[in-house]
Design a protein around this motif. Sequence first.
Motif, PDB file in Angstrom:
ATOM      1  N   LEU A 182      72.479  37.224  14.467  1.00 45.13           N
ATOM      2  CA  LEU A 182      71.656  36.548  13.462  1.00 45.13           C
ATOM      3  C   LEU A 182      70.179  36.567  13.805  1.00 45.13           C
ATOM      4  CD1 LEU A 182      71.121  34.617  11.049  1.00 45.13           C
ATOM      5  CD2 LEU A 182      71.575  32.733  12.626  1.00 45.13           C
ATOM      6  N   LEU A 183      69.836  36.269  15.048  1.00 41.99           N
ATOM      7  CA  LEU A 183      68.430  36.151  15.432  1.00 41.99           C
ATOM      8  C   LEU A 183      67.697  37.471  15.245  1.00 41.99           C
ATOM      9  CD1 LEU A 183      68.974  34.004  18.647  1.00 41.99           C
ATOM     10  CD2 LEU A 183      68.522  33.221  16.309  1.00 41.99           C
ATOM     11  N   GLU A 184      68.446  38.564  15.307  1.00 42.83           N
ATOM     12  CA  GLU A 184      67.857  39.887  15.186  1.00 42.83           C
ATOM     13  C   GLU A 184      67.499  40.258  13.743  1.00 42.83           C
ATOM     14  OE1 GLU A 184      70.214  38.846  17.229  1.00 42.83           O
ATOM     15  OE2 GLU A 184      70.940  40.405  18.562  1.00 42.83           O
ATOM     16  N   VAL A 185      68.060  39.557  12.745  1.00 40.89           N
ATOM     17  CA  VAL A 185      67.766  39.890  11.343  1.00 40.89           C
ATOM     18  C   VAL A 185      66.705  38.984  10.738  1.00 40.89           C
ATOM     19  CG1 VAL A 185      70.132  40.717  11.054  1.00 40.89           C
ATOM     20  CG2 VAL A 185      69.538  38.431  10.238  1.00 40.89           C
ATOM     21  N   LEU A 186      66.290  37.950  11.456  1.00 40.41           N
ATOM     22  CA  LEU A 186      65.318  37.013  10.909  1.00 40.41           C
ATOM     23  C   LEU A 186      63.977  37.674  10.561  1.00 40.41           C
ATOM     24  CD1 LEU A 186      66.014  33.900  13.182  1.00 40.41           C
ATOM     25  CD2 LEU A 186      66.957  34.412  10.913  1.00 40.41           C
ATOM     26  N   PRO A 187      63.479  38.635  11.360  1.00 40.92           N
ATOM     27  CA  PRO A 187      62.217  39.280  10.977  1.00 40.92           C
ATOM     28  C   PRO A 187      62.303  40.008   9.643  1.00 40.92           C
ATOM     29  CG  PRO A 187      62.660  39.658  13.300  1.00 40.92           C
ATOM     30  CD  PRO A 187      63.907  39.044  12.724  1.00 40.92           C
ATOM     31  N   TYR A 188      63.430  40.654   9.352  1.00 46.04           N
ATOM     32  CA  TYR A 188      63.585  41.352   8.078  1.00 46.04           C
ATOM     33  C   TYR A 188      63.623  40.371   6.923  1.00 46.04           C
ATOM     34  CZ  TYR A 188      65.621  44.076   4.290  1.00 46.04           C
ATOM     35  OH  TYR A 188      65.858  44.659   3.065  1.00 46.04           O
ATOM     36  N   TYR A 189      64.403  39.314   7.069  1.00 52.24           N
ATOM     37  CA  TYR A 189      64.488  38.310   6.014  1.00 52.24           C
ATOM     38  C   TYR A 189      63.193  37.513   5.871  1.00 52.24           C
ATOM     39  CZ  TYR A 189      69.540  38.649   4.970  1.00 52.24           C
ATOM     40  OH  TYR A 189      70.787  39.055   4.551  1.00 52.24           O
ATOM     41  N   ALA A 262      60.907  40.223  16.455  1.00 48.94           N
ATOM     42  CA  ALA A 262      60.134  40.980  15.463  1.00 48.94           C
ATOM     43  C   ALA A 262      59.707  42.329  16.033  1.00 48.94           C
ATOM     44  CB  ALA A 262      58.920  40.181  15.008  1.00 48.94           C
ATOM     45  N   GLN A 263      59.357  42.361  17.315  1.00 52.26           N
ATOM     46  CA  GLN A 263      58.971  43.627  17.938  1.00 52.26           C
ATOM     47  C   GLN A 263      60.158  44.568  18.051  1.00 52.26           C
ATOM     48  OE1 GLN A 263      55.746  44.614  18.804  1.00 52.26           O
ATOM     49  NE2 GLN A 263      56.860  46.557  18.831  1.00 52.26           N
ATOM     50  N   TYR A 264      61.329  44.030  18.413  1.00 54.61           N
ATOM     51  CA  TYR A 264      62.523  44.876  18.477  1.00 54.61           C
ATOM     52  C   TYR A 264      62.803  45.507  17.108  1.00 54.61           C
ATOM     53  CZ  TYR A 264      63.537  42.128  22.748  1.00 54.61           C
ATOM     54  OH  TYR A 264      63.481  41.504  23.968  1.00 54.61           O
ATOM     55  N   TYR A 265      62.640  44.723  16.066  1.00 54.55           N
ATOM     56  CA  TYR A 265      62.861  45.215  14.699  1.00 54.55           C
ATOM     57  C   TYR A 265      61.868  46.331  14.369  1.00 54.55           C
ATOM     58  CZ  TYR A 265      62.277  45.142   9.589  1.00 54.55           C
ATOM     59  OH  TYR A 265      62.130  45.495   8.281  1.00 54.55           O
ATOM     60  N   ARG A 266      60.587  46.110  14.664  1.00 56.48           N
ATOM     61  CA  ARG A 266      59.587  47.154  14.393  1.00 56.48           C
ATOM     62  C   ARG A 266      59.870  48.412  15.197  1.00 56.48           C
ATOM     63  NH1 ARG A 266      56.105  42.519  14.428  1.00 56.48           N
ATOM     64  NH2 ARG A 266      55.564  42.871  16.625  1.00 56.48           N
ATOM     65  N   ASP A 267      60.292  48.235  16.440  1.00 55.62           N
ATOM     66  CA  ASP A 267      60.611  49.386  17.282  1.00 55.62           C
ATOM     67  C   ASP A 267      61.790  50.172  16.718  1.00 55.62           C
ATOM     68  OD1 ASP A 267      58.578  48.708  19.010  1.00 55.62           O
ATOM     69  OD2 ASP A 267      59.886  47.722  20.472  1.00 55.62           O
ATOM     70  N   ALA A 268      62.793  49.463  16.194  1.00 58.64           N
ATOM     71  CA  ALA A 268      63.951  50.143  15.606  1.00 58.64           C
ATOM     72  C   ALA A 268      63.538  50.954  14.383  1.00 58.64           C
ATOM     73  CB  ALA A 268      65.017  49.120  15.228  1.00 58.64           C
ATOM     74  N   VAL A 269      62.667  50.385  13.557  1.00 58.91           N
ATOM     75  CA  VAL A 269      62.166  51.114  12.382  1.00 58.91           C
ATOM     76  C   VAL A 269      61.431  52.374  12.828  1.00 58.91           C
ATOM     77  CG1 VAL A 269      60.554  51.014  10.436  1.00 58.91           C
ATOM     78  CG2 VAL A 269      62.065  49.065  10.912  1.00 58.91           C
ATOM     79  N   GLU A 270      60.625  52.246  13.870  1.00 62.73           N
ATOM     80  CA  GLU A 270      59.886  53.402  14.386  1.00 62.73           C
ATOM     81  C   GLU A 270      60.837  54.474  14.915  1.00 62.73           C
ATOM     82  OE1 GLU A 270      56.102  53.343  17.007  1.00 62.73           O
ATOM     83  OE2 GLU A 270      57.765  53.611  18.440  1.00 62.73           O
ATOM     84  N   LEU A 271      61.806  54.081  15.737  1.00 62.59           N
ATOM     85  CA  LEU A 271      62.726  55.055  16.316  1.00 62.59           C
ATOM     86  C   LEU A 271      63.568  55.725  15.242  1.00 62.59           C
ATOM     87  CD1 LEU A 271      63.871  56.404  18.814  1.00 62.59           C
ATOM     88  CD2 LEU A 271      65.439  54.468  19.093  1.00 62.59           C
ATOM     89  N   ALA A 272      64.000  54.960  14.238  1.00 64.20           N
ATOM     90  CA  ALA A 272      64.761  55.554  13.140  1.00 64.20           C
ATOM     91  C   ALA A 272      63.934  56.630  12.442  1.00 64.20           C
ATOM     92  CB  ALA A 272      65.183  54.474  12.153  1.00 64.20           C
TER      93      ALA A 272
END
Length: 369
Positions: A182-189, A262-272
Amino acid sequence: MEKTITLLTAYNESTYPLIGHGKRNAQVLKEAFANIDDSLNGDMYGSGKVIEHFQDKMAKLLGKEAAVFFPSGTMAQQIALRLWSDEKGSKKIAYHPLSHLEIHEEDGLKELHHLEPILLADENRPVLLRDLKELPEDVSVVLLELPQREIGGQLPEYEELEAMSAYCRQRGILLHLDGARLLEVLPYYGKSAEEVCALFDSVYISVYKGIGGIAGAVLAGERSFVQQSKVWKRRHGGDLISLYPYIVAADYYMEQRLPRMAQYYRDAVELAGYYRTCGALCVRPEVPVSNMFHVHSNLQKTQLEAAFIRVAQETGIGLCSTIREHKAGGIYFEVSIGDRYADVPKAKLEEAFGVLNEAFKAEESGSLE
């Protein structure tokens, strides 16, 4: 004769492995305890300041009246569904066909609690409101997983989530959140944990996945629900004499990593984005909605392994350690971003995907070794 190296070995020996926070070794626990006073008293059978403080902290984070620490999420979720089933007087529960309860728990829910799952939606997308409208009248509880791990971490949009919550409350169906990540999806939401959890009657989160603790889970809800869950926790053998090593680690890494989601989320978007430059690969979802995603391919497993081994040996970048066969055909692997990614020089990352694309071109011409 030169010994053939495996993908796992190549990944483990790479200078920059991309996945997660780091090795799950003794250092994880040593770091968490580095500044803990030797006089700290452990908990005993679920009581004591160390466990009670953490449970109160998690209840506040999730916006619930109370919370309880469990040694495993499997135990916590089976108990939550059992409690809601008993309250509603119906054994019928509903969740996604690729829920952890359905595919990873050896039918524990059915064998231990005699619950009767109804599978919602198809295997390629999250549960949506239209799926709930097909439920029978006597279903007791719906479990929603955010994000849906087995399909690359896909999510319903927040407005859809609100509509599902409202529909369940209108029909008197209880709603439980499998919030392992859950905590990992909060930046997207763009929402707080409390805001998301307000849509649910109960919620479970993991303290070792994105948080990176040793093991364990938190179950939260109304005070009476949590008190009942403690009874079942003991029945399941979950009241260990002491859980404080898990709790100290969970608390330490929660403080460290919750602000980095939030940084992990941005990093995932970048790597994708890097993966989308590779014609032989397909990212799912195309743009990540959390710190995780899946990468699919129609190459042979040995071909992709060879390409990734080459990348690791030539550039020092470890892209992944395991590639799996997909039951629908093709192959895939999971990417989950944590602390490690920030240590990778961008020039090295670009070099790695340059070598990867060269390897795919070589394969097309029949020269990949």
